[in-house]
Design a protein around this motif. Structure first.
Motif, short mmCIF file in Angstrom:
data_model
loop_
_atom_site.label_atom_id
_atom_site.label_comp_id
_atom_site.label_asym_id
_atom_site.label_seq_id
_atom_site.Cartn_x
_atom_site.Cartn_y
_atom_site.Cartn_z
N ILE A 1 37.24 47.37 34.63
CA ILE A 1 37.69 46.71 33.41
C ILE A 1 39.14 47.14 33.18
N ASN A 2 40.06 46.19 33.26
CA ASN A 2 41.48 46.53 33.27
C ASN A 2 42.18 46.00 32.02
N ARG A 3 41.91 46.69 30.92
CA ARG A 3 42.60 46.37 29.67
C ARG A 3 42.87 47.68 28.93
N ASN B 1 40.11 49.21 26.94
CA ASN B 1 39.21 48.41 27.79
C ASN B 1 38.14 47.68 26.99
N GLY C 1 36.52 51.93 34.23
CA GLY C 1 37.57 51.39 33.38
C GLY C 1 38.92 51.93 33.79
N HIS D 1 37.93 38.59 29.06
CA HIS D 1 37.42 39.66 29.91
C HIS D 1 35.91 39.56 30.07
N CYS E 1 35.03 51.89 28.46
CA CYS E 1 35.03 50.62 27.73
C CYS E 1 34.68 50.92 26.28
#
Length: 267
Positions: free
Chosen positions: A16-18, A23, A53, A29, A60
């Motif tokens: 998860i790339n935020r 994240n 993450g 997403h 996350c």
């Protein structure tokens, strides 16, 4: 990319790339995560996945309260079903192959629900876990109220869900929420070592064992044993079982045909 999907032999690394939003999952997403799980589940050469993450601060932090949850509320206000599945991961039976959660940092709300939907959880010493939804007027709707009491004693589950407070990694391990705590520098190495050990086993047997465990939880012992027997019978009829038993007799490592994954035993 919203969700990074990397292939490492038979292992899929889903990230998860935020990191700028801890994240948290927005609609984009969430949909990208669904595509990642679809790719993993339908590719017979991928045997195990690792979910993690980016950024080091959070695994996350769940559904984005500014965008994702208002979107879900709008759906509910229109009288429609608003099941929170986080890319389908938290729905029962959607992912039939093993998934390992590699947790670094905050693992809260939907993030914890994602981790609980995984089969094995490892974390770093600085990780924290919690289901804070009641603080914002909703409940843990991505499987939190159902999976947490199945993973930890009821009293701990009720305390975490009703207070919305977080717990540290040490307590998470003590109550059985995570399997082990490892240093951040070896988190992914440890996850891959576990994944490789799982991937070395009979792929049909691994999928059937996961099915027997999860499906058997909601059955009586008698019915669970019947399910186990049915799956075992079907496994014994496969080329995987033939190869595994022959390899044992010949004192060598078995060589399983991954193409057989397309037809895993089902009830």
């Amino acid at each position: 990319m919203p969700i990074d999907f990397e292939r490492k032999g038979a292992i899929a690394l889903v990230t998860i790339n935020r990191p700028d939003a801890m994240n948290a999952l927005d609609v984009e997403h969430d949909q990208a995560l669904a595509e990642a799980w679809k790719e993993f589940e339908t590719d017979p050469t991928l045997l195990v996945a690792i979910l993690t993450g980016a950024g080091g601060r959070a695994f996350c932090s769940g559904g984005d309260l500014k965008t994702y949850m208002p979107w879900r509320r709008d759906i509910a206000l229109r009288g429609k079903e608003s099941t929170i599945s986080f890319g389908g991961m938290t729905l029962a039976g959607e992912i039939t192959k093993p998934v390992i959660a590699a947790v670094h940092g905050h693992c809260i709300a939907g993030g914890l629900e994602l981790a609980m939907a995984c089969d094995i959880r490892i974390c770093t010493p600085d990780s924290r876990f919690g289901l804070a939804e009641v603080r914002w007027g909703v409940l843990p709707g991505g499987g939190g109220t159902q999976r947490l009491p199945r993973l930890v004693p009821m009293g701990y589950a009720l305390e975490m869900i009703l207070t919305g407070e977080t717990i540290d990694a040490e307590r998470a391990e003590r109550i059985g929420l995570v399997n082990r705590i490892v240093g951040a520098d070896v988190l992914l190495d440890t996850a891959f070592a576990i994944a490789e050990r799982v991937a070395a086993n009979g792929p049909l047997a691994v999928k059937a064992a996961k099915q027997a465990i999860h499906d058997g939880l909601d059955r009586s012992l008698q019915d669970g044993l019947a399910l186990e027997g049915t799956l075992q019978k079907r496994l014994l009829q496969t080329a995987d079982a033939e190869e595994g038993l022959r390899a044992f007799a010949e004192r060598r490592r078995p060589v399983y045909a991954t193409s057989a994954l397309a037809k895993a035993p089902k009830t």
